[in-house]
Design a protein around this motif. Structure first.
Motif, PDB file in Angstrom:
ATOM      1  N   HIS A  56       0.817  -1.210   0.000  1.00 34.50           N
ATOM      2  CA  HIS A  56       0.000   0.000   0.000  1.00 34.50           C
ATOM      3  C   HIS A  56       0.860   1.273   0.000  1.00 34.50           C
ATOM      4  N   ALA A  57       2.010   1.232   0.686  1.00 38.47           N
ATOM      5  CA  ALA A  57       2.874   2.419   0.772  1.00 38.47           C
ATOM      6  C   ALA A  57       3.341   2.861  -0.618  1.00 38.47           C
ATOM      7  N   GLY A  58       3.689   1.887  -1.450  1.00 39.99           N
ATOM      8  CA  GLY A  58       4.116   2.200  -2.807  1.00 39.99           C
ATOM      9  C   GLY A  58       2.999   2.853  -3.601  1.00 39.99           C
ATOM     10  N   GLU A  59       1.819   2.284  -3.488  1.00 43.50           N
ATOM     11  CA  GLU A  59       0.664   2.842  -4.209  1.00 43.50           C
ATOM     12  C   GLU A  59       0.382   4.283  -3.782  1.00 43.50           C
ATOM     13  N   GLN A  60       0.558   4.559  -2.494  1.00 43.91           N
ATOM     14  CA  GLN A  60       0.308   5.916  -2.003  1.00 43.91           C
ATOM     15  C   GLN A  60       1.269   6.929  -2.605  1.00 43.91           C
ATOM     16  N   VAL A  61       2.551   6.528  -2.747  1.00 37.85           N
ATOM     17  CA  VAL A  61       3.531   7.412  -3.386  1.00 37.85           C
ATOM     18  C   VAL A  61       3.102   7.714  -4.819  1.00 37.85           C
ATOM     19  N   ILE A  62       2.736   6.660  -5.538  1.00 40.43           N
ATOM     20  CA  ILE A  62       2.300   6.822  -6.931  1.00 40.43           C
ATOM     21  C   ILE A  62       1.082   7.749  -6.992  1.00 40.43           C
ATOM     22  N   GLU A  63       0.139   7.510  -6.081  1.00 34.35           N
ATOM     23  CA  GLU A  63      -1.099   8.308  -6.048  1.00 34.35           C
ATOM     24  C   GLU A  63      -0.777   9.788  -5.809  1.00 34.35           C
ATOM     25  N   SER A  64       0.187  10.038  -4.896  1.00 29.95           N
ATOM     26  CA  SER A  64       0.497  11.427  -4.528  1.00 29.95           C
ATOM     27  C   SER A  64       1.149  12.209  -5.666  1.00 29.95           C
ATOM     28  N   LEU A  65       1.614  11.490  -6.691  1.00 35.84           N
ATOM     29  CA  LEU A  65       2.255  12.166  -7.825  1.00 35.84           C
ATOM     30  C   LEU A  65       1.265  12.478  -8.946  1.00 35.84           C
ATOM     31  N   LYS A  66       0.091  11.900  -8.879  1.00 36.70           N
ATOM     32  CA  LYS A  66      -0.853  11.953  -9.993  1.00 36.70           C
ATOM     33  C   LYS A  66      -1.158  13.366 -10.478  1.00 36.70           C
ATOM     34  N   ASP A  67      -1.327  14.308  -9.555  1.00 35.25           N
ATOM     35  CA  ASP A  67      -1.726  15.650  -9.982  1.00 35.25           C
ATOM     36  C   ASP A  67      -0.555  16.540 -10.384  1.00 35.25           C
ATOM     37  N   ILE A  68       0.653  16.237  -9.955  1.00 36.16           N
ATOM     38  CA  ILE A  68       1.779  17.132 -10.222  1.00 36.16           C
ATOM     39  C   ILE A  68       2.789  16.574 -11.216  1.00 36.16           C
TER      40      ILE A  68
END
Lengths: 137, 137, 137, 137, 137, 137
Positions: free
Chosen positions: F27-39
């Motif tokens: 899940h931690a990896g997915e969260q990093v990926i998610e946090s980059l989506k808008d920028i």
């Protein structure tokens, strides 16, 4: 107290540096200088005189390229997050686009690894949000 | 041997990367790739595909700015002198002036200290001499 | 559990190190050691034995010079803010003045850049405030 | 060409810096400055003015402590071997003993690891041999 | 001269460390120790006692993993090429394959950038050639 | 928008990378990926494709060794605490024991100094506590 230079001399470099600092970093730069006043006022003076009065005032490289280079270097070094944010603001203040800032940070994945690039992007994310909030208020 | 991607895929990124590498680094880039062939051919492929096929091929930031940012970062990091020289060549190859290269390296004195800037300048001195020698021959 | 040295041996270096740690870092040093007890007790032991029992106990360089050198190095490296604070306390504990600490940190602007020096100064500012608050209470 | 300061101003800092550079680094310092003349003369000027004219000329910390701190920092950073050698010479020039230099380098094993300390010691070994050879000739 | 520990104590850690050093680094390790004898004999002793007598002698992680971790870290830090070569030898000496060494170095492109990985690969290339030459003679 | 590769190509590397990311970082990896989506969505894609789709998917070195090497490198570099925590989770996720993680971090005291090792241990302490809290809930 260690101010042994002729007052004229300081006035020149200092004033030129102060104007450049205001142009590049705006209020954020002034706050850094202010925060040094009680503990290391001469470091504040040196920051105004050398980086801004000497280096950023030089011809030979435009301010946008200077700021992008600084964002690149601070992202790669990865140990000066507050200063990276000041210079992401600075890059935008002198006319770089958000896309250019993001591109130069992403490129650092190649030269300093993905964690450095990631932490640079997160700094940019904070700065962009701060500017959006200010624009709305 | 670990080449599990579809051939089409590699062909695309690889060819775009190879062209970009040739445009930026010329013969020096090819030599690096060549030197990896017997020990780590996949690292050679990754260098062509990711930094050059993906990053340097992106719109959003011009090649001159990308090369100046790389020269800035490698000067600041200070632990990759051979790659710094390749990218000083690269900056000049894509249209930066020697003055711009010297300016961006000097600026690193502010962010990574004078020794880093000095060693960057000495790398530039070698590269400029190399190009002068070539121009004369 | 991995304690294979003769007890006498450990007693010697460990006791000498513990006394030196108390002399230099006082309560802050003990807290670091305490915080390691449940996860890496041997690292706590090594810290007492090697840096403090071996290195800081050596003749040939006085404690004040050792602490200033450590403050310089941690400021320059810029990636160990908590340990920098412990050693700013340490420098003051063994007799350095606040001015000497500020000077050595400012000097790092020359060797590691202004951001490293700035972050070192901010660490010193926190430490000085902490000591002032304690002196008042 | 970018010399926009009043001549008086430069004369002050520059002359003070040049004298300090001669005191600390002797011939080695002059050689570094000389080597910059054709490629980045302003960097040479900045080195004389800021590190030597401003920082090393400050009261508040004696020259021996300043040089030991610089040796510590350059050993820890580990990416500026030529400058480390210049400052090992500098430390000895201003009155540090060889033992003090060796001690401060060894101490860096604690803060930057054994490889950094080892490479610092090898730099000192070269410098000591150079000085011995000179003393004999 | 600063040998204040009980001889028994040193004998234990020192002998255990010396055996481990011989097992891991063979002749190369001995040469490093030898080269320190005239300038910093206590650093030689500490290297034998702490990294080899304490750390590498610990249970809890096998020697192969320890050497791969060291090769990874020295590749990433990028400022200790001689020590990186010693530990590439070390990794092979304790049973790692050349492929494993190459893989761990290549992986560092992700965490410390491509220049760090490239310079690590070139160190491995030198080590492999050295071993091939020896095997042939 | 800069997606110029053939869809097939991306699908291959991207899917392989996404599976590897899920296996290692959960899940931690997915969260990093998610946090980059808008920028910086392309940086998210590169992270999936290059580190995970290319590097971690390679044969020649097992996943446990890869994660220990990453924990070693990030501890040594000391400037990427969030990523270090993600990979301490990762090491435990692919089968490393807590003892192995602690050992490899402690070993970094030798190569990057005690502060780097200490900060690595404190990251591990946080990760272990997080996992214990989760196990209890």
């Amino acid at each position: 107290m260690t101010q042994v230079q002729s007052p004229t001399a300081n006035t020149d470099r200092y004033q030129r540096g102060w104007q450049k600092l205001a142009e590049v970093d705006g209020h954020a730069g002034e706050q850094v200088i202010e925060s040094l006043k009680d503990i290391a006022p001469d470091l504040a003076r040196y920051i105004i005189e050398f980086p801004f009065g000497d280096i950023y005032s030089r011809p030979g490289l435009d301010l946008k390229s200077r700021e992008l280079a600084t964002v690149a270097a601070l992202t790669a070094l990865g140990n000066a997050q507050p200063q990276l944010k000041v210079h992401i603001h600075g890059a935008l203040n002198v006319g770089c686009t958000r896309e250019e800032v993001v591109e130069v940070i992403m490129q650092m994945a190649v030269y300093a690894g993905f964690p450095a690039a990631l932490n640079g992007i997160f700094a940019a994310k904070d700065v962009f949000a701060e500017r959006d909030a200010k624009a709305m208020s």
